[in-house]
Scaffold this active site. Sequence first.
Site, mmCIF file in Angstrom:
data_model
loop_
_atom_site.group_PDB
_atom_site.id
_atom_site.type_symbol
_atom_site.label_atom_id
_atom_site.label_comp_id
_atom_site.label_asym_id
_atom_site.label_seq_id
_atom_site.Cartn_x
_atom_site.Cartn_y
_atom_site.Cartn_z
ATOM 1 N N CYS A 1 50.614 52.995 21.052
ATOM 2 C CA CYS A 1 51.718 52.657 21.955
ATOM 3 C C CYS A 1 51.340 52.964 23.393
ATOM 4 C CB CYS A 1 52.976 53.417 21.544
ATOM 5 S SG CYS A 1 54.363 53.121 22.651
ATOM 6 N N CYS A 15 54.060 54.473 25.537
ATOM 7 C CA CYS A 15 54.357 55.876 25.218
ATOM 8 C C CYS A 15 53.275 56.801 25.774
ATOM 9 C CB CYS A 15 54.396 56.115 23.710
ATOM 10 S SG CYS A 15 55.268 54.897 22.753
ATOM 11 N N ASP A 16 52.025 56.423 25.611
ATOM 12 C CA ASP A 16 50.938 57.388 25.805
ATOM 13 C C ASP A 16 49.969 57.067 26.951
ATOM 14 O OD1 ASP A 16 51.913 58.863 23.662
ATOM 15 O OD2 ASP A 16 50.765 57.721 22.201
#
Length: 314
Positions: free
Chosen positions: A137, A140-141
């Site tokens: 992701c 997300c990261d």
Amino acid sequence: MPDNSEHHRVVIIGSGPAGLTAAIYTARADLSPLVIEGIQPGGQLTITTEVENYPGFPEGIMGPKLMDDFRRQAERFGTSFITDAVSKVELGERPFRITIGKRSILGDVVIISTGATAKLLDLESVNRMMGHGISACATCDGWFFRDKEIVVIGGGDSACEEADYLTKFASKVTIIHRRDELRASKIMQQKVFDNPKIDFLWNHVVVDFIGTETEGLQGVKVKNTKTGVESVVKPQGAFFAIGHKPNTELFTGQLELDSVGYIITEPGSTKTNIPGVFACGDVQDSIYRQAVTAAGSGCMAAIDAQKFLAEQGG
Ligand code: NAP
């Protein structure tokens, strides 16, 4: 023979941000929802580390902690839980029947929030290092890889989109693709070809990841699909973008699914083709796939379900 099945007003299948938000809302509407949370409760956020884009947490929050808080909030208002996997769903008539092993449960409405699973490579190193240099992701990261080198594995729209997004942070992004031609749409291809920070490793597959939970990613072992020659590239981060799979096996043949298996909902609502069955979160969303959008659609499903029950006479 009398039917001794437990009967609930609202049965929610799945316990990620969508399902638990639906639980919070239906519980607060006095509908005492039952959440069947699966055998690995909490959804995809439980396999990420720090979540920095969920509003309300300026310092960030660990994914598992966020999901635990969602769960406690749902429980506080009267949600009950079954920590097990559904083996069968029968949506042919109301109340709907959900089977868990030998246990049979009836629901006046069913809210489906079974999510999607990022496809990964079946390697021991992936299990070990997910969240420690390997991710699926970018939104997300990506932030954790500021000024670092990253590889993105895949050749579709997701790979291109993620690679392009990751160049906001990374010093260099290499797309590792198993062929010499991208599957992505022309417009996405152009975007990555035009981005000076993106490089390509064509005709290569990943055979292993090198590193540990503490050291992070130290290398990616790749193999040339034409020559069979193996080599090692040395990024600090690796992102999978080889597709997601919606978790809809239980509903195949009962609910309308799109060509890749996502549940089709009526635009602007969470209604499926079966009245009384609602779907929210990633199981019906192949585009946004964020915790906050999943939670938002969980709230929509709860409101749609309440309205449906009220129309049915309470
Ligand atoms: P996808 O189109 O299925 O592409 C998956 C990619 O991963 C393909 O290039 C595939 O290679 C590769 N791949 C699959 N399994 C692999 C494996 N085991 N090892 C190495 N490579 C592997 O998936 P997606 O990119 O997630 O897109 C899914 C759908 O969402 C598509 O319809 C896409 O158009 C849509 N989408 C749209 C947007 C957008 O419009 N902005 C953004 C994201 C996704 P091959 O090409 O060789 O098969």
